[in-house]
Design a protein around this motif. Structure first.
Motif, PDB file in Angstrom:
ATOM      1  N   ASP A  35      24.148 -30.838 -34.419  1.00  0.00           N
ATOM      2  CA  ASP A  35      24.103 -31.079 -35.865  1.00  0.00           C
ATOM      3  C   ASP A  35      24.868 -32.361 -36.189  1.00  0.00           C
ATOM      4  N   ASP A  36      24.385 -33.496 -35.680  1.00  0.00           N
ATOM      5  CA  ASP A  36      25.088 -34.740 -35.951  1.00  0.00           C
ATOM      6  C   ASP A  36      24.274 -35.714 -36.794  1.00  0.00           C
ATOM      7  N   ILE A  37      23.166 -35.263 -37.319  1.00  0.00           N
ATOM      8  CA  ILE A  37      22.370 -36.078 -38.233  1.00  0.00           C
ATOM      9  C   ILE A  37      22.709 -35.607 -39.647  1.00  0.00           C
ATOM     10  N   TYR A  38      23.237 -36.517 -40.464  1.00  0.00           N
ATOM     11  CA  TYR A  38      23.708 -36.131 -41.793  1.00  0.00           C
ATOM     12  C   TYR A  38      22.868 -36.689 -42.922  1.00  0.00           C
ATOM     13  N   ASP A  39      21.732 -37.236 -42.605  1.00  0.00           N
ATOM     14  CA  ASP A  39      20.868 -37.830 -43.615  1.00  0.00           C
ATOM     15  C   ASP A  39      20.011 -36.739 -44.258  1.00  0.00           C
ATOM     16  N   ASP A  40      20.226 -36.485 -45.534  1.00  0.00           N
ATOM     17  CA  ASP A  40      19.459 -35.454 -46.238  1.00  0.00           C
ATOM     18  C   ASP A  40      17.979 -35.789 -46.312  1.00  0.00           C
ATOM     19  N   GLU A  41      17.654 -37.056 -46.113  1.00  0.00           N
ATOM     20  CA  GLU A  41      16.259 -37.482 -46.162  1.00  0.00           C
ATOM     21  C   GLU A  41      15.493 -37.058 -44.905  1.00  0.00           C
ATOM     22  N   LEU A  42      16.212 -36.812 -43.811  1.00  0.00           N
ATOM     23  CA  LEU A  42      15.553 -36.431 -42.568  1.00  0.00           C
ATOM     24  C   LEU A  42      15.156 -34.959 -42.634  1.00  0.00           C
ATOM     25  N   THR A  43      13.881 -34.723 -42.606  1.00  0.00           N
ATOM     26  CA  THR A  43      13.402 -33.341 -42.643  1.00  0.00           C
ATOM     27  C   THR A  43      12.643 -32.994 -41.372  1.00  0.00           C
ATOM     28  N   ASP A  44      12.572 -33.919 -40.428  1.00  0.00           N
ATOM     29  CA  ASP A  44      11.860 -33.698 -39.180  1.00  0.00           C
ATOM     30  C   ASP A  44      12.562 -32.604 -38.373  1.00  0.00           C
ATOM     31  N   GLU A  45      11.831 -31.574 -37.993  1.00  0.00           N
ATOM     32  CA  GLU A  45      12.395 -30.466 -37.226  1.00  0.00           C
ATOM     33  C   GLU A  45      12.915 -30.895 -35.864  1.00  0.00           C
ATOM     34  N   LEU A  46      12.470 -32.043 -35.386  1.00  0.00           N
ATOM     35  CA  LEU A  46      12.919 -32.532 -34.095  1.00  0.00           C
ATOM     36  C   LEU A  46      14.438 -32.594 -34.026  1.00  0.00           C
ATOM     37  N   TYR A  47      15.085 -32.940 -35.137  1.00  0.00           N
ATOM     38  CA  TYR A  47      16.530 -33.114 -35.164  1.00  0.00           C
ATOM     39  C   TYR A  47      17.288 -31.840 -35.523  1.00  0.00           C
ATOM     40  N   HIS A  54      17.116 -29.579 -27.070  1.00  0.00           N
ATOM     41  CA  HIS A  54      17.364 -30.915 -26.536  1.00  0.00           C
ATOM     42  C   HIS A  54      16.371 -31.924 -27.108  1.00  0.00           C
ATOM     43  N   MET A  55      16.829 -33.164 -27.162  1.00  0.00           N
ATOM     44  CA  MET A  55      15.950 -34.277 -27.507  1.00  0.00           C
ATOM     45  C   MET A  55      15.792 -35.119 -26.252  1.00  0.00           C
ATOM     46  N   VAL A  56      14.570 -35.578 -26.016  1.00  0.00           N
ATOM     47  CA  VAL A  56      14.263 -36.342 -24.810  1.00  0.00           C
ATOM     48  C   VAL A  56      13.631 -37.663 -25.204  1.00  0.00           C
ATOM     49  N   LEU A  74       1.747 -34.557 -20.796  1.00  0.00           N
ATOM     50  CA  LEU A  74       2.902 -33.964 -20.121  1.00  0.00           C
ATOM     51  C   LEU A  74       3.640 -32.880 -20.908  1.00  0.00           C
ATOM     52  N   PRO A  75       3.825 -32.994 -22.237  1.00  0.00           N
ATOM     53  CA  PRO A  75       4.571 -31.947 -22.935  1.00  0.00           C
ATOM     54  C   PRO A  75       4.006 -30.540 -22.727  1.00  0.00           C
ATOM     55  N   GLU A  76       2.698 -30.408 -22.704  1.00  0.00           N
ATOM     56  CA  GLU A  76       2.094 -29.092 -22.475  1.00  0.00           C
ATOM     57  C   GLU A  76       2.449 -28.568 -21.079  1.00  0.00           C
ATOM     58  N   LYS A  77       2.450 -29.456 -20.101  1.00  0.00           N
ATOM     59  CA  LYS A  77       2.803 -29.058 -18.727  1.00  0.00           C
ATOM     60  C   LYS A  77       4.277 -28.711 -18.622  1.00  0.00           C
ATOM     61  N   ILE A  78       5.112 -29.462 -19.318  1.00  0.00           N
ATOM     62  CA  ILE A  78       6.554 -29.185 -19.314  1.00  0.00           C
ATOM     63  C   ILE A  78       6.815 -27.819 -19.947  1.00  0.00           C
ATOM     64  N   ALA A  79       6.177 -27.542 -21.068  1.00  0.00           N
ATOM     65  CA  ALA A  79       6.387 -26.266 -21.766  1.00  0.00           C
ATOM     66  C   ALA A  79       5.982 -25.082 -20.903  1.00  0.00           C
ATOM     67  N   PHE A  88       7.765 -30.454 -27.535  1.00  0.00           N
ATOM     68  CA  PHE A  88       7.031 -31.030 -28.650  1.00  0.00           C
ATOM     69  C   PHE A  88       7.068 -32.556 -28.569  1.00  0.00           C
ATOM     70  N   ASP A  89       5.912 -33.176 -28.553  1.00  0.00           N
ATOM     71  CA  ASP A  89       5.782 -34.630 -28.521  1.00  0.00           C
ATOM     72  C   ASP A  89       5.847 -35.128 -29.962  1.00  0.00           C
ATOM     73  N   SER A  90       6.972 -35.721 -30.330  1.00  0.00           N
ATOM     74  CA  SER A  90       7.153 -36.204 -31.687  1.00  0.00           C
ATOM     75  C   SER A  90       6.559 -37.594 -31.882  1.00  0.00           C
ATOM     76  N   GLU A  91       6.833 -38.493 -30.941  1.00  0.00           N
ATOM     77  CA  GLU A  91       6.405 -39.882 -31.101  1.00  0.00           C
ATOM     78  C   GLU A  91       5.908 -40.489 -29.796  1.00  0.00           C
ATOM     79  N   GLY A  92       5.362 -39.726 -28.912  1.00  0.00           N
ATOM     80  CA  GLY A  92       4.906 -40.250 -27.632  1.00  0.00           C
ATOM     81  C   GLY A  92       6.018 -40.329 -26.611  1.00  0.00           C
TER      82      GLY A  92
END
Length: 119
Positions: A35-47, A54-56, A74-79, A88-92
């Motif tokens: 929980d180190d993202i403090y921007d209220d504008e960020l609503t992306d579940e990735l964070y 984990h974030m990769v 690859l994300p489907e194979k990793i899962a 989850f592939d957020s941005e490639g």
């Protein structure tokens, strides 16, 4: 892991790298999602650490070696791998994962799948 150990484990990937003197952290960066993202504008579940453990970040040498089409498969194979419940592939090159594995194990699993995808 040394560069030589990585080259031995991932020969197909390394034959496509321009610079072969790289370490694991130069190929895949895995961070525990806190929980180190403090921007209220960020609503992306990735964070949101309650969604992804984990974030990769897949570094450019791997993206270039594998290509966008193979990378997107690859994300489907990793899962589906043991130790993972979601990828989850957020941005490639930026993924959210749910895994009980540590950061190194996650990075190596991703490179294992990338190497396998190269046939």
């Amino acid at each position: 892991m040394t560069s030589e150990e990585l080259q031995k484990r991932y020969p197909k990937l390394f034959e496509r790298f321009e610079n072969k003197d790289v370490l694991l952290r130069h190929l895949v960066v895995v961070d525990e999602n806190d929980d180190d993202i403090y921007d209220d504008e960020l609503t992306d579940e990735l964070y949101d650490p309650s969604v992804y453990s984990h974030m990769v970040y897949i570094a450019d040498p791997v993206v270039q070696a594998v290509g966008n089409d193979l990378l997107s498969s690859l994300p489907e194979k990793i899962a589906a791998r043991e130790g993972f419940s979601e990828c989850f592939d957020s941005e490639g090159d930026l993924w959210g994962v749910v895994s009980a594995l540590d950061e190194t194990q996650i990075a190596l699993a991703i490179l294992d799948e990338a190497e396998a995808a190269l046939g």
